[in-house]
Design an enzyme around this catalytic site. Structure first.
Site, short mmCIF file in Angstrom:
data_model
loop_
_atom_site.label_atom_id
_atom_site.label_comp_id
_atom_site.label_asym_id
_atom_site.label_seq_id
_atom_site.Cartn_x
_atom_site.Cartn_y
_atom_site.Cartn_z
N ASP A 74 0.83 -1.22 0.00
CA ASP A 74 0.00 0.00 0.00
C ASP A 74 0.86 1.26 0.00
O ASP A 74 1.99 1.26 0.49
CB ASP A 74 -0.92 0.01 1.24
CG ASP A 74 -0.13 -0.08 2.54
OD1 ASP A 74 0.83 -0.86 2.59
OD2 ASP A 74 -0.47 0.64 3.50
N GLU A 75 0.28 2.31 -0.54
CA GLU A 75 0.82 3.67 -0.42
C GLU A 75 2.32 3.77 -0.70
O GLU A 75 3.04 4.46 0.02
CB GLU A 75 0.53 4.22 0.98
CG GLU A 75 -0.94 4.29 1.28
CD GLU A 75 -1.23 4.76 2.69
OE1 GLU A 75 -2.15 5.58 2.86
OE2 GLU A 75 -0.55 4.31 3.63
#
Ligand code: NGO
Length: 520
Positions: A327-328
């Site tokens: 993620d991210e």
């Protein structure tokens, strides 16, 4: 009419059962697939009752033993666990394994009559789930840690039950703030009551690395030495982690460990200078920003590091899945990210496991059997739903954790000091009213592996905080994962939820008294 001490007449039983606070017919969460109320009879668990394990197995016997322990604590009764029904008039709670495959690997059948409680399942896991239902049919004081006065009445009923989804998870972030083995065990106790079967431990992030890795010892000793706000942090030794796996398994929960990559890696980058592209160790980080760190995707040592971590973690983890985050990764170039995710999947596969990652991994080709976890909100970002759809197109199934419903770290409302609010406020009703197979256009029932609550701990420091954010929302996520889509709804659910409160009080759970729930 007089009756001998210790004996209760049928009329007496009914009166006692009626004296319980008025409630929905069967106040069980998750709502069972089928419930048939049977006349006015009731079963009374008395001091001479026995627990019988017929057609058992060792795991079945240990489910019975665990249930007997719980009952003994609050009733003060002896409750021997025996393998054969005994002569004489003993109220009997029987647990048995059946060959019937109608119930499936996790289902159970529960029949309560005046004389006996009969629980059947094809597996010990099914028996365990049936026991969780039976606990909720008993008076709430059964959850008390000290001896309580009876009576211990269960109204006659027939229940047949099996889950809608196989993956019913709870995620816990032990990286932003560290939680001890005992704290995690308490969480397992509380959430397994609601038939969740996956514990997803977020073991690494920018602020902390929480699992000992022998080949890279500084990850834990240095990377684990702090947390958000600058506290002392901590980490699990391998012995600790094995103990958590064992304890979870005894509650029929599988541990899915997460090492977040290639972003959310500052703790690793602080522990080993050579993992950084510029060869310089990063300082420890104790804030709550995201998106600033990245493993050095083009350095070979990064993959040696990951192979070591994944090998050691795979050896410690009996479950089939390892979570590699994804993620991210805002500090990783798109092309680098895609190559990284492809390579990391190969490493996980080579170490005998399957990979799960947050939905961003759909930017890369996915190996068969890989799972993607949908999290970013449909309202907040179109991209999240787009990635979830793409994951399905690439052959992955989804674990659904939409932040605006399933993120237990979102504040209930603006007045709550704990929690974040980037996905909005998530009141109890918001966390209950959604359907995993109707959330993302193009993603249907067969694309969904299940659901998972997420509890990120930037603002959560202790068990009370964890409980306050989880209760009462987590049981709703559990119900969405277990119960059929039809035959339930907010209007009746909130009554069943209200009936849980005395149980939480007996268990000492700190919970949010949401104004949406008619607490009694
Ligand atoms: C995001 C982010 C986490 C935060 C969390 C806070 C995901 C998958 N990545 O969810 O690092 O802790 O929000 O709500």
């Amino acid at each position: 009419m007089t009756s001998a001490p210790g004996s209760i007449t049928l009329i007496g039983l009914v009166a006692l059962a009626m004296a319980e606070p008025a409630a929905a017919a069967v106040d069980v969460i998750p709502k069972p697939a089928s419930v048939e109320q049977r006349g006015h009879g009731a079963f009374a668990l008395t001091a001479n009752a026995r627990i019988v394990v017929t057609h058992g197995s060792r795991p079945a016997a240990s489910v019975a033993a665990g249930f007997a322990r719980l009952l003994r604590r609050s009733t003060g009764y002896r409750l021997p666990v025996v393998s054969r029904p005994s002569r004489g008039r003993h109220p009997t709670v029987s647990l048995s394994l059946t060959r019937s495959d109608r119930l499936g690997p996790e289902g159970y059948r529960l029949r309560v009559s005046r004389h006996a409680v009969r629980l059947e399942a094809a597996t010990a896991e099914g028996l365990f789930h049936g026991v969780q239902t039976l606990r909720q049919l008993l008076p709430a004081k059964v959850e008390s840690a000290s001896e309580q006065p009876g009576p211990w009445i269960v109204r006659a009923v027939r229940i047949e039950d099996a889950p809608r989804f196989r993956w019913r998870g709870a995620h816990l972030d032990v990286a932003r703030h560290f939680f001890s083995v005992d704290e995690v065990k308490r969480y397992i106790n509380l959430i397994s009551q609601y038939k969740l079967n996956v514990l997803h431990l977020h073991l690494s992030d920018d602020q902390g690395w929480r699992i000992a890795i022998d080949s890279w010892p500084r990850l834990a000793t240095h990377g684990g030495s702090t947390e958000v706000g600058g506290g002392p942090g901590g980490y699990y030794t391998k012995h600790d982690y094995r103990e958590l796996v064992r304890y979870a398994a005894a509650h029929y929960m599988t541990v899915v460990p997460e090492i977040d990559t290639p972003g959310h890696t500052n703790a690793a980058l602080a522990s080993y200078a050579e993992l950084n592209c510029d060869g310089k160790a990063r300082p420890p980080y104790t804030g709550i920003g995201v998106g600033f760190s990245s493993l050095c995707v083009n350095k070979e040592i990064t993959y040696r590091f990951l192979d070591d971590v994944i090998r050691e973690l795979a050896a410690l983890t009996p479950g089939p899945y390892l979570h590699l985050g994804g993620d991210e990764a805002q500090s990783t170039d798109e092309a680098d990210y895609v190559r990284f995710i492809e390579r990391v999947q190969q490493i996980v596969r080579a170490r005998g496991k399957r990979m799960i990652g947050w939905e961003e991994i759909a930017r890369a080709p996915l190996l068969p059997g890989t799972l993607a976890q949908h999290w970013s909100t449909a309202t907040g970002s179109e991209q999240g739903t787009e990635l979830a759809r793409r994951a399905v197109e690439r052959g992955a199934k989804l674990v659904m954790s939409p932040a605006n419903h399933a993120y237990l770290d979102m504040k209930y409302d603006p007045s709550i000091p704990l929690g974040l609010s980037w996905a909005g406020f998530v009141e109890v009703r918001d966390s209950y009213e959604w359907d995993p197979a109707a959330l993302v256009a193009g993603v249907g029932e067969s694309d969904v592996a299940g659901v998972e609550s997420a509890l990120w701990s930037e603002t959560l420091e202790d068990v009370q905080d964890i409980e306050f954010m989880s209760f009462p929302r987590l049981p709703g996520i559990a119900e969405i994962g277990w119960s059929p889509r039809t035959g339930r709804g907010w209007a009746e659910y909130r009554l069943r939820l209200a009936a849980q409160a005395p149980r939480w009080e007996a268990q000492g759970v700190s919970f949010y008294h949401s104004p949406q729930v008619p607490w009694r």
